[in-house]
Motif scaffolding. Structure first.
Motif, PDB file in Angstrom:
ATOM      1  N   ALA A   1      21.233  12.435  24.415  1.00  0.00           N
ATOM      2  CA  ALA A   1      22.634  12.608  24.031  1.00  0.00           C
ATOM      3  C   ALA A   1      23.554  11.754  24.886  1.00  0.00           C
ATOM      4  O   ALA A   1      24.591  11.268  24.431  1.00  0.00           O
ATOM      5  CB  ALA A   1      23.018  14.085  24.121  1.00  0.00           C
TER       6      ALA A   1
ATOM      7  N   PRO B   1      12.563  17.104  22.187  1.00  0.00           N
ATOM      8  CA  PRO B   1      13.780  17.924  22.237  1.00  0.00           C
ATOM      9  C   PRO B   1      15.021  17.122  22.606  1.00  0.00           C
ATOM     10  O   PRO B   1      16.105  17.344  22.047  1.00  0.00           O
ATOM     11  CB  PRO B   1      13.449  18.977  23.293  1.00  0.00           C
ATOM     12  CG  PRO B   1      11.970  19.101  23.247  1.00  0.00           C
ATOM     13  CD  PRO B   1      11.456  17.722  22.978  1.00  0.00           C
ATOM     14  N   GLY B   2      14.890  16.192  23.553  1.00  0.00           N
ATOM     15  CA  GLY B   2      16.039  15.383  23.931  1.00  0.00           C
ATOM     16  C   GLY B   2      16.526  14.513  22.794  1.00  0.00           C
ATOM     17  O   GLY B   2      17.742  14.320  22.626  1.00  0.00           O
TER      18      GLY B   2
ATOM     19  N   GLN C   1      18.512  16.672  20.452  1.00  0.00           N
ATOM     20  CA  GLN C   1      19.854  16.893  20.970  1.00  0.00           C
ATOM     21  C   GLN C   1      20.745  15.676  20.730  1.00  0.00           C
ATOM     22  O   GLN C   1      21.929  15.814  20.415  1.00  0.00           O
ATOM     23  CB  GLN C   1      19.782  17.212  22.468  1.00  0.00           C
ATOM     24  CG  GLN C   1      19.132  18.545  22.786  1.00  0.00           C
ATOM     25  CD  GLN C   1      18.860  18.716  24.271  1.00  0.00           C
ATOM     26  OE1 GLN C   1      19.301  17.918  25.094  1.00  0.00           O
ATOM     27  NE2 GLN C   1      18.128  19.767  24.627  1.00  0.00           N
TER      28      GLN C   1
ATOM     29  N   HIS D   1      21.963  15.637  17.089  1.00  0.00           N
ATOM     30  CA  HIS D   1      23.056  16.592  16.868  1.00  0.00           C
ATOM     31  C   HIS D   1      24.347  16.110  17.527  1.00  0.00           C
ATOM     32  O   HIS D   1      25.448  16.326  16.982  1.00  0.00           O
ATOM     33  CB  HIS D   1      22.658  17.977  17.378  1.00  0.00           C
ATOM     34  CG  HIS D   1      21.662  18.665  16.508  1.00  0.00           C
ATOM     35  ND1 HIS D   1      21.996  19.239  15.295  1.00  0.00           N
ATOM     36  CD2 HIS D   1      20.322  18.853  16.650  1.00  0.00           C
ATOM     37  CE1 HIS D   1      20.920  19.765  14.736  1.00  0.00           C
ATOM     38  NE2 HIS D   1      19.890  19.548  15.536  1.00  0.00           N
ATOM     39  N   ARG D   2      24.233  15.457  18.650  1.00  0.00           N
ATOM     40  CA  ARG D   2      25.410  14.864  19.289  1.00  0.00           C
ATOM     41  C   ARG D   2      26.011  13.788  18.393  1.00  0.00           C
ATOM     42  O   ARG D   2      27.239  13.698  18.248  1.00  0.00           O
ATOM     43  CB  ARG D   2      25.012  14.278  20.646  1.00  0.00           C
ATOM     44  CG  ARG D   2      26.064  13.407  21.321  1.00  0.00           C
ATOM     45  CD  ARG D   2      27.327  14.181  21.643  1.00  0.00           C
ATOM     46  NE  ARG D   2      28.258  13.364  22.410  1.00  0.00           N
ATOM     47  CZ  ARG D   2      29.562  13.634  22.525  1.00  0.00           C
ATOM     48  NH1 ARG D   2      30.077  14.698  21.935  1.00  0.00           N
ATOM     49  NH2 ARG D   2      30.350  12.855  23.246  1.00  0.00           N
TER      50      ARG D   2
END
Length: 321
Positions: free
Chosen positions: A126, A151-152, A155, A158-159
């Motif tokens: 992100a 997972p990063g 994120q 979504h950012r």
């Protein structure tokens, strides 16, 4: 990590974000385990859409990570050659560029080996994304592949959606499901929610059925009624397509062409549809153009070799008509 600076500031019409890999494509028709000769090019759900949109005349930016290696240099060079702005791409010295090896044959399943675990692309974060990366863009395109990498990376996607909302850009989403990246349940949990965040959805019939349940057309209608979607395009198993919006329903049959390599067909179709959307075309014409871009893509080896310019698309549409 280092950022590559662009000598010319550009305001993109479209921004894509995700994985770009070095593609080694086996000689046509030869099974991967027997192949000796390979052609080098670039693969990646979002980078291919970026290359296609750039060739179709749109100012396009690709966001993502490559390794500080020869493969990363080759990927960025190929994207630049297609006119894609890679000035915000991150070169990661701590991880390699992802690698995809595959064969190609129109009459049997394609075998592919991907080496992306721990790759630079999977380390998208992100923090790599700031409001400047989407400033002025009308469209931000993502796929389900990137959030499934780590997972990063999820994120970061979504950012990016959040930044697109803040800037007023539309969000387009193609699930682009690869079962090597996760189980059905994992795809439903990680990538599925992005269907409801997208303004424009392009998805396979089987993908909608898996991610949302029920029939594909019913799932598409639910996205229009309950999500943000303005339009949903369904790529059917028979290669025909269906576009649904709140004010109508349109279909298009595939163009009958001889397939050389099916790789990249989905991304080419998505780019053809998004190009038509950016130019304000009606859905019926947009489906025809998307099918045309895909038809041209599959007649050439590799994911990007057959991607057309606007004039080539116009000639092909006239020929197919």
């Amino acid at each position: 990590m280092d950022r590559r600076e662009s000598s010319v500031a550009t305001v993109p019409e479209a921004v894509t974000c995700g994985e770009a890999m070095l593609l080694l494509l086996a000689e046509p028709g030869v099974p991967l385990d027997r192949a000796v000769n390979f052609r080098r090019s670039v693969a990646g759900a979002e980078s291919t859409v970026a290359a296609a949109l750039a060739r179709l005349g749109h100012t396009t930016r690709w966001l993502g990570r490559v390794g500080a290696d020869a493969a990363g240099e080759a990927v960025l060079r190929e994207l630049r050659a297609d006119g894609v702005d890679v000035s915000w791409a991150v070169t990661d010295p701590g991880a390699p560029t992802g690698l995809l090896l595959r064969d190609s044959h129109p009459q049997r399943a394609v075998e592919a080996l991907s080496y992306r675990a721990g790759s630079a692309g999977s380390r998208l974060a992100a923090a790599d994304l700031t409001p400047e990366v989407v400033a002025g863009a009308r469209l931000v395109h993502i796929s389900g592949v990137t959030p499934m990498l780590a997972p990063g990376a999820a994120q970061a996607v979504h950012r990016l959606v959040e930044l697109a909302r803040q800037s007023g850009a539309a969000v387009s989403f193609d699930p682009h499901v690869h079962h090597t990246l996760g189980t059905d349940h994992e795809w439903m949990r990680i990538a599925g929610p992005l269907l409801r965040e997208a303004d424009l959805v392009v998805a396979g019939e089987d993908e909608l059925e898996m991610l949302l349940g029920g029939g594909a057309e019913q799932a598409a209608k639910a996205l229009l009624e309950l999500g943000r979607a303005r339009s949903v395009v369904v790529k059917r198993q028979d290669h025909s397509t269906l576009a649904l919006a709140r004010d109508g329903r349109w279909t298009h049959d595939p163009f009958g062409v001889q397939v050389t390599d099916p790789g990249g067909a989905g991304e080419a179709f998505t780019a053809g549809w998004l190009s038509a959307w950016l130019r304000g075309l009606e859905p019926e014409r947009a489906l025809a153009e998307a099918a045309c871009v895909a038809a041209l893509a599959v007649q050439a080896p590799g994911d990007t070799d057959g991607l057309p310019t606007p004039s080539a698309r116009a000639r092909a549409l006239s020929f197919y008509a």
